[in-house]
Motif scaffolding. Structure first.
Motif, PDB file in Angstrom:
ATOM      1  N   MET A 106       0.838  -1.194   0.000  1.00 27.83           N
ATOM      2  CA  MET A 106       0.000   0.000   0.000  1.00 27.83           C
ATOM      3  C   MET A 106       0.881   1.254   0.000  1.00 27.83           C
ATOM      4  SD  MET A 106      -3.176   0.936   2.485  1.00 27.83           S
ATOM      5  CE  MET A 106      -4.490  -0.047   1.795  1.00 27.83           C
ATOM      6  N   HIS A 107       1.988   1.180   0.731  1.00 27.33           N
ATOM      7  CA  HIS A 107       2.943   2.288   0.689  1.00 27.33           C
ATOM      8  C   HIS A 107       3.415   2.529  -0.740  1.00 27.33           C
ATOM      9  CE1 HIS A 107       3.678   3.874   4.626  1.00 27.33           C
ATOM     10  NE2 HIS A 107       3.884   2.685   5.183  1.00 27.33           N
ATOM     11  N   LEU A 108       3.741   1.450  -1.411  1.00 30.01           N
ATOM     12  CA  LEU A 108       4.262   1.601  -2.775  1.00 30.01           C
ATOM     13  C   LEU A 108       3.186   2.129  -3.710  1.00 30.01           C
ATOM     14  CD1 LEU A 108       6.558  -1.547  -3.058  1.00 30.01           C
ATOM     15  CD2 LEU A 108       7.200   0.815  -2.519  1.00 30.01           C
ATOM     16  N   LYS A 109       1.958   1.712  -3.478  1.00 33.57           N
ATOM     17  CA  LYS A 109       0.845   2.213  -4.299  1.00 33.57           C
ATOM     18  C   LYS A 109       0.669   3.728  -4.084  1.00 33.57           C
ATOM     19  CE  LYS A 109      -3.999   1.451  -5.415  1.00 33.57           C
ATOM     20  NZ  LYS A 109      -5.287   0.904  -5.016  1.00 33.57           N
ATOM     21  N   MET A 110       0.776   4.128  -2.826  1.00 33.74           N
ATOM     22  CA  MET A 110       0.617   5.564  -2.531  1.00 33.74           C
ATOM     23  C   MET A 110       1.772   6.380  -3.114  1.00 33.74           C
ATOM     24  SD  MET A 110      -1.152   6.005   1.205  1.00 33.74           S
ATOM     25  CE  MET A 110       0.101   5.279   2.245  1.00 33.74           C
ATOM     26  N   LEU A 111       2.973   5.825  -2.973  1.00 31.73           N
ATOM     27  CA  LEU A 111       4.131   6.557  -3.507  1.00 31.73           C
ATOM     28  C   LEU A 111       4.005   6.712  -5.014  1.00 31.73           C
ATOM     29  CD1 LEU A 111       6.997   7.793  -3.124  1.00 31.73           C
ATOM     30  CD2 LEU A 111       7.884   5.530  -3.772  1.00 31.73           C
ATOM     31  N   ARG A 112       3.648   5.619  -5.671  1.00 29.91           N
ATOM     32  CA  ARG A 112       3.513   5.682  -7.129  1.00 29.91           C
ATOM     33  C   ARG A 112       2.443   6.696  -7.521  1.00 29.91           C
ATOM     34  NH1 ARG A 112       1.875   4.229 -12.077  1.00 29.91           N
ATOM     35  NH2 ARG A 112       3.515   3.392 -13.409  1.00 29.91           N
ATOM     36  N   ALA A 113       1.324   6.656  -6.798  1.00 26.90           N
ATOM     37  CA  ALA A 113       0.220   7.574  -7.111  1.00 26.90           C
ATOM     38  C   ALA A 113       0.638   9.027  -6.899  1.00 26.90           C
ATOM     39  CB  ALA A 113      -0.987   7.231  -6.247  1.00 26.90           C
ATOM     40  N   MET A 114       1.371   9.281  -5.810  1.00 26.14           N
ATOM     41  CA  MET A 114       1.820  10.651  -5.544  1.00 26.14           C
ATOM     42  C   MET A 114       2.810  11.131  -6.595  1.00 26.14           C
ATOM     43  SD  MET A 114       2.339  10.931  -1.430  1.00 26.14           S
ATOM     44  CE  MET A 114       2.918  12.629  -1.362  1.00 26.14           C
ATOM     45  N   LEU A 115       3.728  10.235  -6.907  1.00 23.65           N
ATOM     46  CA  LEU A 115       4.776  10.594  -7.862  1.00 23.65           C
ATOM     47  C   LEU A 115       4.178  10.789  -9.260  1.00 23.65           C
ATOM     48  CD1 LEU A 115       7.778  10.991  -7.518  1.00 23.65           C
ATOM     49  CD2 LEU A 115       8.137   8.599  -8.126  1.00 23.65           C
ATOM     50  N   LEU A 116       3.305   9.877  -9.634  1.00 27.95           N
ATOM     51  CA  LEU A 116       2.640  10.005 -10.932  1.00 27.95           C
ATOM     52  C   LEU A 116       1.807  11.287 -10.967  1.00 27.95           C
ATOM     53  CD1 LEU A 116       1.839   8.709 -13.700  1.00 27.95           C
ATOM     54  CD2 LEU A 116      -0.135   7.753 -12.524  1.00 27.95           C
ATOM     55  N   GLY A 117       1.094  11.531  -9.871  1.00 26.23           N
ATOM     56  CA  GLY A 117       0.291  12.739  -9.791  1.00 26.23           C
ATOM     57  C   GLY A 117       1.154  13.981  -9.963  1.00 26.23           C
ATOM     58  N   ARG A 118       2.297  13.989  -9.276  1.00 26.60           N
ATOM     59  CA  ARG A 118       3.192  15.142  -9.346  1.00 26.60           C
ATOM     60  C   ARG A 118       3.748  15.346 -10.761  1.00 26.60           C
ATOM     61  NH1 ARG A 118       6.472  17.861  -5.618  1.00 26.60           N
ATOM     62  NH2 ARG A 118       4.652  17.583  -4.266  1.00 26.60           N
TER      63      ARG A 118
END
Lengths: 326, 369
Positions: B37-49
């Motif tokens: 879930m951490h990795l999913k959030m990181l990916r989502a944040m990074l992709l979002g950015r």
């Protein structure tokens, strides 16, 4: 068939549709144990319970906005705005969302909901309780506007509105709620939205009206028949939007004369649009300029003076006669 | 008779911060989050950015229209939306891009929308996401309606609605919270308090000390969190989502964050706020903070981060190419008449025919000209 008032007929439509489909949810102010200030939802709370007949906080935007969410979810909300004069606090929810969710999402989401509201003058009501502002909604792409003229068609149209896949503004003339009774069959009856009705056939002049104005229009036709031996055709629109221009144009092609009646103010009112459609469709058949008999371009006066504001049979008959003056 | 003090039961709110901008961690409050879930959030944040940055570039190149950037607010909407199941409802405003993509909106869809194509507001089949809502706060009531319906159908679905600090001045915010509390609807209200509503600062939006405390008046729990601390957002949202799902009704979460960029690309924030203020908030970047945390926890390596950045870059590039290709196929102006109603009314059909005729004639002229 039972003789019913419009209130009773609407109540029957709601009860039958709620029985038929558990996704039909009523919401509004005082519609629960109180049965609505006009008693349209009378006894429904006792029959269906608080999850089907939902008393809301006193907040019009909530009623309509929540209904949008419920409709997107897959329910069929039928919301009651206690008086159409208070619907403006939900204007943005209707214009920005109810009317355009289908369009915005290319059909993925849609908003099958009915917004019922009492409208119109003639019942000696307090201020803000007598307006006819249906033009706002007829002007808004994405909405259907239905305005019945009596108990039987009110019941049939409400059933159709509830089953309609798109948002319907359903304006109920207060002046008609209890002032007449009609036979209304217990068995299912629907009327197509978008179709007008010839309330009285004739060939001399076409009188076009809707809602509470149909009755004075018919009375005007009586006067014309008695005094001038003239057979006026009275068309009851039933749906304001989409407008049944086919029927209107056909009638005016036949009569060559038209009077458009509504209690809404004249300027930019529904009559202007109807006249424009007749000009497009029947211009070469017209024998005289089209007449409008409408509310005046002022606020509906407080009730001591409201009678003078409302179009009546005499005013309508006079307008019809003017179409014969060359 | 007389005057006595009434002390309503919920008259306090909490402020929650777990991981601060200097990397200090309150291990007692640190939520248990599974590594994936951490990795999913990181990916989502990074992709979002990165996608947000790309959209801004594209706007500056004239390749998309007006765009409201999200930069700096990713933790606030990812840390909360991550708690939703696919079967839950996500009701965005227009500054939750990272969460929208995480929930399944394609980048092409966003590109189409910001290029003026309706196809950009089509939510995917089966999705429980509403399209972006531009009229501020209006979507809050839809969330309440959805939540009411979910409760009526007893499905256990939860609804999460997003809005900004400006929305808390709108009537629909107050009506929505009020109704949700009255019906104990399973809805979580997430306010991304980014301090600015175009040019109006929070102090001109409300005289309340916090936005979260507005929950008190409606009889629901409210909590203020450091919105740039994804752990705090997650912890608060988990509590709220669990409560909603267990029949405990709505919650208001105020995520204190900051709008690093302009309101939209048509806005120039230099006219109304200082560069120092913005710089101060850049130091509190939620992404930098989270990345550091994940590295320290050995949940990700520098190499993996580099690879992730590269993968995201390629994903974005591919999406831009797909969207630009798609736009060449779209653009039939006659589409504007479709989907207004289930069945097209006669007058609208006439309008469609009139435009079709006009276009055909223009086409013939161009052909012969």
């Amino acid at each position: 068939m039972a003789k019913m008032t419009m209130v009773e007929a609407l109540n029957m439509a709601l009860r039958q549709e709620m029985k038929r489909d558990d996704s039909v949810i009523l919401l509004g102010q005082d519609i629960g144990p109180d049965g609505g200030v006009f008693r349209v939802t009378d006894r429904l709370f006792a029959e269906f319970g608080e999850n089907r007949v939902v008393d809301t906080p006193l907040a019009e935007a909530s009623i309509v906005g929540m209904s949008v969410g419920m409709a997107v979810y897959g329910l069929k909300p039928v919301c009651e705005i206690q008086f159409s004069g208070f619907i403006y606090q939900a204007f943005h929810q209707i214009e920005n969302h109810a009317a355009r969710m289908r369009w915005r999402t290319r059909g993925r989401l849609h908003v099958p909901m009915v917004m019922r509201a009492p409208y119109g003058a003639g019942v000696r009501a307090l201020e803000h309780h007598s307006e006819s502002r249906e033009a706002y909604w007829a002007h808004t792409p994405g909405l259907k506007v239905v305005i019945p003229s009596g108990p039987r068609n009110a019941r049939a149209l409400l059933v159709s509105a509830i089953r309609d896949p798109d948002p319907v503004i359903f304006y109920e003339a207060k002046a008609l709620y209890r002032s007449l009774r009609e036979d209304v069959p217990e068995e299912e009856e629907t009327l197509p939205i978008g179709r007008a009705n010839i309330a009285r056939a004739g060939d001399a002049v076409t009188i076009i009206a809707y809602g509470a104005m149909v009755r004075p229009a018919l009375e005007a036709a009586d006067l014309l028949a008695e005094k001038e031996k003239m057979a006026a055709e009275v068309i009851d629109l039933l749906t304001l939007s989409p407008l049944d221009e086919e029927l209107l144009v056909a009638s005016v092609k036949k009569t060559g004369r038209a009077v458009v009646v509504h209690e809404a103010p004249q300027s930019f009112g529904p009559g202007a649009e109807i006249v424009a459609r007749l000009m497009e469709g029947a211009f070469y058949y017209l024998e005289a300029p089209i007449e409008r008999v409408t509310g005046f371009d002022t606020i509906v006066p407080y009730f001591s003076r409201e009678k003078s504001y409302l179009p009546g049979a005499e005013r309508i008959a006079a307008a019809a006669r003017r179409t014969f003056i060359k | 008779m007389g005057r006595k003090r009434i002390e309503p039961s919920n008259c306090t709110i909490d402020y929650l911060s777990i991981l601060d901008e200097y990397g200090n961690l309150d291990t007692g409050l640190e939520p248990e989050i599974p590594p994936e879930m951490h990795l999913k959030m990181l990916r989502a944040m990074l992709l979002g950015r990165r996608f947000d940055e790309r959209l801004l570039d594209l706007q500056r190149q004239g390749r998309i229209g007006t765009y409201p950037p999200t930069k700096g607010q990713e933790a606030a909407h990812i840390g909360s939306a991550i708690l939703l199941k696919d079967s839950d409802w996500f009701v965005p405003s227009f500054r939750e891009m990272a969460a929208e993509i995480m929930r399944g909106r394609t980048m092409e869809s966003a590109l189409l929308y910001f290029n003026g194509y309706n196809e950009g507001t089509i939510v995917p089949e089966g999705s429980k996401d509403l399209p972006m809502a531009v009229p501020v706060a209006s979507q809050i009531l839809h969330a309440v309606g959805l939540a009411w319906a979910a409760k009526y159908r007893q499905t256990g679905e939860v609804v999460m609605a997003f809005f900004g600090d400006g929305a808390t001045s709108e009537g629909d915010f107050h009506e929505g919270l009020n109704c949700a509390a009255v019906y104990q609807a399973p809805v979580v209200f997430v306010c991304q308090n980014n301090q600015w509503a175009i040019s109006v600062p929070l102090a001109r939006q409300t005289h309340s000390e916090t936005l979260a405390q507005k929950a008190i008046a409606y009889g629901m729990p409210g909590i203020q969190v450091d919105g740039n601390d994804i752990l705090a957002v997650y912890a608060a949202a988990k509590e709220a989502v669990d409560r909603a799902r267990d029949g405990g009704g709505p919650t208001l979460i105020e995520c204190v964050t900051y709008r690093i960029m302009m309101h939209t690309t048509s806005d120039d924030p230099k006219k109304y706020r200082s560069e120092e203020e913005v710089e101060c908030w850049r130091q509190r970047d939620p992404l930098i903070r989270y990345r550091k945390y994940l590295l320290q926890k050995n949940l990700i390596t520098e190499q993996q981060l580099i690879a992730l950045e590269e993968e995201i870059k390629q994903d974005i590039q591919a999406a831009v190419e797909r969207a630009e290709k798609r736009m060449q196929e779209l653009g039939n102006p006659l589409d504007q008449f479709d989907h207004l109603f289930a069945e097209m009314p006669p007058r609208l059909r006439k309008h469609k025919e009139a435009l079709a005729k006009e276009l055909a004639e223009a086409g013939r002229e161009a052909h012969h000209g």
